[in-house]
Design an enzyme around this catalytic site. Sequence first.
Site, mmCIF file in Angstrom:
data_model
loop_
_atom_site.group_PDB
_atom_site.id
_atom_site.type_symbol
_atom_site.label_atom_id
_atom_site.label_comp_id
_atom_site.label_asym_id
_atom_site.label_seq_id
_atom_site.Cartn_x
_atom_site.Cartn_y
_atom_site.Cartn_z
ATOM 1 N N PRO A 2 0.824 -1.213 0.000
ATOM 2 C CA PRO A 2 0.000 0.000 0.000
ATOM 3 C C PRO A 2 0.860 1.267 0.000
ATOM 4 O O PRO A 2 1.843 1.363 0.742
ATOM 5 C CB PRO A 2 -0.798 -0.130 1.298
ATOM 6 C CG PRO A 2 -0.852 -1.599 1.559
ATOM 7 C CD PRO A 2 0.476 -2.118 1.086
ATOM 8 N N GLU A 3 0.493 2.208 -0.857
ATOM 9 C CA GLU A 3 1.193 3.481 -0.949
ATOM 10 C C GLU A 3 0.238 4.606 -0.590
ATOM 11 O O GLU A 3 -0.899 4.356 -0.176
ATOM 12 C CB GLU A 3 1.772 3.655 -2.354
ATOM 13 C CG GLU A 3 2.742 2.545 -2.751
ATOM 14 C CD GLU A 3 3.319 2.719 -4.142
ATOM 15 O OE1 GLU A 3 3.451 3.879 -4.602
ATOM 16 O OE2 GLU A 3 3.639 1.700 -4.791
ATOM 17 N N LYS A 60 2.714 6.753 4.556
ATOM 18 C CA LYS A 60 2.010 5.469 4.477
ATOM 19 C C LYS A 60 1.419 5.050 5.823
ATOM 20 O O LYS A 60 1.010 3.901 5.986
ATOM 21 C CB LYS A 60 2.966 4.380 3.976
ATOM 22 C CG LYS A 60 3.554 4.659 2.597
ATOM 23 C CD LYS A 60 4.529 3.563 2.191
ATOM 24 C CE LYS A 60 5.200 3.868 0.864
ATOM 25 N NZ LYS A 60 6.148 2.813 0.452
ATOM 26 N N ARG A 255 14.734 -2.794 -6.552
ATOM 27 C CA ARG A 255 13.298 -2.928 -6.818
ATOM 28 C C ARG A 255 13.042 -3.030 -8.320
ATOM 29 O O ARG A 255 13.750 -2.415 -9.127
ATOM 30 C CB ARG A 255 12.544 -1.720 -6.258
ATOM 31 C CG ARG A 255 12.724 -1.498 -4.768
ATOM 32 C CD ARG A 255 12.105 -2.603 -3.935
ATOM 33 N NE ARG A 255 10.685 -2.702 -4.134
ATOM 34 C CZ ARG A 255 9.778 -1.959 -3.491
ATOM 35 N NH1 ARG A 255 10.181 -1.046 -2.609
ATOM 36 N NH2 ARG A 255 8.497 -2.113 -3.696
#
Length: 265
Positions: A2-3, A60, A255
């Site tokens: 979740p961002e 966040k 990433r």
Amino acid sequence: MPELPDVEVRRRLIQETSLNKEIKKVSVLEKRILGNETTPSILSRELCGSIFLSANRRGKYLLLSTSKKNTLLLHLGMTGDIIFVKKGEEKPKWSRVEFYFANGSCLHYTNMRLIGKVALFKTTNPSSIPDIAKLGPEPLERSFTFKKFEKIVKSHSTTIHQLLMEQELIAGIGNIYSDEIAFQAGVRPDKNTKSLTEEEIRQVYKKMKWVLRVAIELGAELDPYPRRFLIPNRDRKGLCPRDSNKIMKKTIGGRSSYFCPLCQK
């Protein structure tokens, strides 16, 4: 993971469903999700009989202020979610901490992989919480001007992908939205910040705010994104929504990042 948009949508859910309701019971089903020396007994003692006064977001993190002058911090981590259930409705899967209200409804913190945090702090000032104190500015706040963003970019030598994801520089952006912002700005995510022109920096700044706002308006759900977005095409077989060129995948700072090698320069 979740961002910012995902967390903002959950904040709005809490604000719409769970404020100003007496908390009758707190049930901790998995103690490993608790942080900052928070225990099930502390949560019960401090929250039962109180109410959530406000729901705020910082990066966040979700921050719920209580009538007993505490702040409840919720971090969704990798697989966390916030689910509100009315009386009589089925309990969600992977529920880890449950906040039951006097009217029988319940706010569930769910998390399949237990990478997240629920913690209670004896403070009404979230800025004093260590997790929050280290965060950079909020990208959607008016006070985060282009000049401030430009200063951050010009004072660091890294890829634009990594800079956007660095929480101590800018709060809330993660891998998916970093890719989308770079795509919409027409800038390769692996481009070094030192080589960005002023116009490219301006485009990244403008698209950062635009992408995050659109994501929130769409409920942070991936399926309804407009076709001009990279997100629905962000996989190994994806095609660029602009020129139908094959999307490239590259590891940047550990990433996986996706971009179009033709329309992003």
